[in-house]
Design an enzyme around this catalytic site. Structure first.
Site: not given
Length: 745
Positions: A272-276
């Site tokens: 997942a991307d940052w905090q996604a």
């Protein structure tokens, strides 16, 4: 414990399990046995830890890594930090090493031109060598995993992240994405394709906004570069931060499991991307962190970046029977396979003491300078002001806020780049000019924000006393990159006024356009005789630009995006559909604007040289392409290219395809090939293309690739605006299954 679940969630987990079974990579039996042995020893908390990626943040629990609660890290961005983190992981109960990740977008310490600038080279070989050099330098500092390349196709220049990608064209983006993947692997880094998928279509060019992409457009435009990267051996895929057609990609099982794993057979890691994962609550598709965890893992997301939700919720969700432990095990296996594949278990601990000596090596800087030269695009050159002739130019006035701007030249997404390592344009030009006995007088005119005119007088005085003005103007580094989307594409401050002031002296002006993307040039093309797009050129940008201005090398870069006249044209791409009333200049009732031309200022693929090239008529060597069952059938085309100018140079011959009549409206031309030819004055070379038959087709909404029988057109030229087009015929059509590689009638 046997997990129990029922209803719609069961179908999602069953699909995910089927995809896992189909996409297990081939590793040595001993490695698989070691993975299974590790899994058998892990607690649920340690399994969740392997799926947990943390950032180097002050609030982190320093003991989490030692407890086995972390599988990967980001922003431990120097060798000492990386060594400390990895040492803590090796001291944990199971001693599993970390994946040490960082965004190596355009370099670690030696900074290369931004990816969009590298794309202007149209040179996959150079892009691969550049990525390998970046990777070697990064690996020396303990980095093992890069969150690059960005395979998103940029469709709107207002989007700040266009600088991380490779332009507006799907074919070129795919070729150069594959080259980056191969280069990172050559240099010892695992690669990550991002952002899956459709991120480049954010509404209004606003970062993080929603994306709405028709299924056929998704398969035609946005997915092919990711497919190319996977075929090249990408190790991981990152989800987008956005929602695609109403579904956040981090919870989109159709994308992650249906297309990526089942159709394409991708066996690598999905992160997942940052905090996604946490953002699924903000998207409104999850009530809380536990539900966000369930949805992300069910969609196919193996690793959670920085939200901590997998670590917090996975063990309890498995014990409660809401998540099957087999799904967690499958994700952990993928993490461990990547670690074994990188040799992390056998690799000695990171030694930070010697890392500094392996940075900024002469060979790395040499490749960075070569890349910067290849990225430069000569936009115009009236009266042949360039290259600089020392017989006529004895004094140069160098003006503009970015002539000596080391930090801006490093640019965004800079890894561990430092301004003190950078050779600025001022330094590079002074050194090169001195070698030819030419004096350089520097008068900045205004600082980078350019809100005052107090320095204008000195710049004008310098221009009056010079034979040539070199003006370096454009956008600062903070107008590009993530979180830097803009509503305007103009230069900040009073730079246009400064350009007008020095141009009114009557001295010829060579404008060096600085910045991460094309900007509105206003009246600059009328005020400046020559214009050179320098992008954000990195550590060696100063010498590269100076050598090009003096003609040591001839510029050969080509625009990987269309250059707009005004921001009001956005989005503006060369591959637009023709429409029922195509644009006719002067005709009110055709596609266009009442107050501006709908055409770009400079078309996609544009770029001049210090010499000129003549393109002959294309010769289709396969005038009747019988595709049928022969999926590997090719269209073969060639054309002569002659250097009709006075100097040697590189021609970038571009092949464009079109289908005049089809079952659906198609762009008039699509780039499907590029050949680089280095030609001496008067020399003729042959641009020879072999185009796979599948590149003639389009996709139906379900992903089925269709190549229709009928007439097609092909042209070869120096840009997208007007190559000569000739016809050929596809006699037998072709249909491929969704996501597949095999033809069927």
């Amino acid at each position: 414990m046997r997990a129990r679940w029922a209803g719609p969630a069961a179908a999602a987990w069953l699909c995910l399990g089927a995809a896992h079974a189909q996409s297990v990579p081939v590793l040595a039996p001993s490695v698989e046995a070691r993975i299974e042995a590790l899994l058998a020893r892990m607690t649920l908390e340690e399994k969740a830890g392997q799926l947990n990626l943390i950032s180097n943040e002050p609030l982190n629990d320093p003991g989490a890594i030692r407890r086995g609660e972390v599988g990967a890290v980001i922003n431990f961005s120097n060798a000492w930090l990386a060594a400390e983190a990895d040492g803590a992981a090796r001291a944990s109960r199971l001693g599993i090493p970390l994946l040490v990740g960082l965004d190596i977008v355009h370099g670690y310490r030696t900074i290369f031109p931004l990816p969009l600038a590298l794309a202007a080279s149209f040179d996959p070989g150079l892009v691969r060598r550049a990525a390998a050099a970046m990777a070697r330098e990064s690996a020396s500092a303990g980095i093992t995993w890069t969150f690059a390349p960005m395979a998103d196709v940029a469709r709107d220049l207002r989007w700040g992240r266009v600088v991380e990608g490779l332009g507006e064209d799907s074919w070129l983006t795919g070729r150069l994405t594959a080259a980056q993947v191969e280069g990172f692997r050559d240099g010892g880094l695992a690669s990550t394709l991002k952002h899956f998928a459709g991120y480049g279509a954010v509404l209004g060019g606003r970062d993080y906004d929603a994306t709405f992409v028709a299924p056929s457009e998704l398969h035609d435009l946005h997915l092919p570069p990711f497919r190319a990267g996977i075929r090249a051996g990408a190790d991981a895929v990152m989800t987008a931060l956005t929602a695609l057609n109403g579904v956040p990609t981090t919870a989109d099982a159709g994308l992650m499991t249906g297309i990526l794993r089942r159709q394409w057979g991708f066996s690598g890691l999905v992160v997942a991307d940052w905090q996604a994962v946490a953002s699924l609550v903000k998207h409104g598709v999850a009530r809380d962190g536990a539900e966000a965890t369930r949805k992300a893992l069910a969609a196919g997301v193996d690793m959670d970046m920085t939200s901590g939700l997998y670590l917090r919720h996975l063990p309890d969700e498995v014990r409660a029977g809401r998540i099957p432990e087999a799904a967690v095990d499958a994700a952990v296996r993928r993490v461990l396979r990547l670690k074994f594949g990188l040799g992390l278990f056998e690799r000695p601990p990171i030694d930070p003491a010697g890392a500094e000596s392996r940075l900024l090596l002469p060979e790395t800087r040499r490749i960075a300078r070569e890349a910067a030269r290849a990225s430069l695009v000569l936009l115009q050159n009236r009266e042949a002001v360039l290259p600089i002739d020392p017989e006529r130019v004895r004094r140069i006035a160098l003006v503009g806020p970015f002539a000596d701007a080391a930090w801006d030249q490093v640019g965004p997404h800079e890894g561990n780049g430092q301004p003190q390592d950078t050779v600025t344009i001022l330094t590079g030009l002074r050194e090169r000019a001195a070698a030819s006995g030419v004096e350089v007088v520097f008068a900045e005119g205004c600082p980078r924000v350019c809100t005052e005119r107090t320095g204008f007088a000195a710049a004008v005085e310098a221009a009056r006393g010079a034979d040539l003005v070199v003006a370096v103007m454009g956008e600062p580094r903070d107008r590009s990159g993530e979180g830097s989307s803009t509503a305007y594409l103009n230069w900040p401050g009073l730079q246009h006024d400064l350009l007008a002031a020095v141009a009114e002296t009557g001295k010829p002006v060579a404008l060096v356009v600085f910045g991460g993307r094309p900007t509105e040039l206003g009246d600059a093309p009328e005020r400046a005789h020559a214009m050179l797009m320098a992008w954000i050129p990195g550590t060696e940008g100063g010498p590269a630009i100076a050598e090009t201005l003096f003609g040591d090398v001839s510029p050969s870069g080509k625009l990987p995006v269309s250059w707009p006249r005004t921001v009001g044209q956005m989005p503006l791409t060369y591959d637009a559909l023709p429409g029922g009333r195509p644009h006719l200049p002067g005709s009110r009732w055709t596609m266009g604007y009442a107050d501006e031309s709908p055409l770009p200022l400079f078309p996609f693929g544009h770029g001049l040289s210090y010499t000129r090239f003549a393109y002959g008529e294309p010769e289709v060597l396969t005038p009747k392409v019988g595709v049928g069952d022969r999926y590997e059938a090719v269209l073969e085309v060639r054309a002569p290219v002659t250097n009709i100018g006075p100097r040697p140079g590189r021609a970038v011959a571009q092949l464009y395809l079109g289908q005049p009549v089809a079952s659906r409206s198609r762009p008039k031309r699509l780039l499907k090939g590029a050949v680089l030819l280095d030609l001496a004055s008067g020399e003729t070379g042959t641009a020879h293309f072999r185009i796979p038959a599948r590149d003639l087709g389009y996709h139906e909404p379900d992903g089925t690739l269709v190549v229709e029988p009928g007439e097609y057109r092909v042209g070869i030229g120096g840009d997208s605006a007007g190559p000569r087009m000739v016809s050929f015929t596809v006699e037998t059509g072709w249909r491929g299954p969704p996501g597949g590689d095999q033809a069927q009638r």
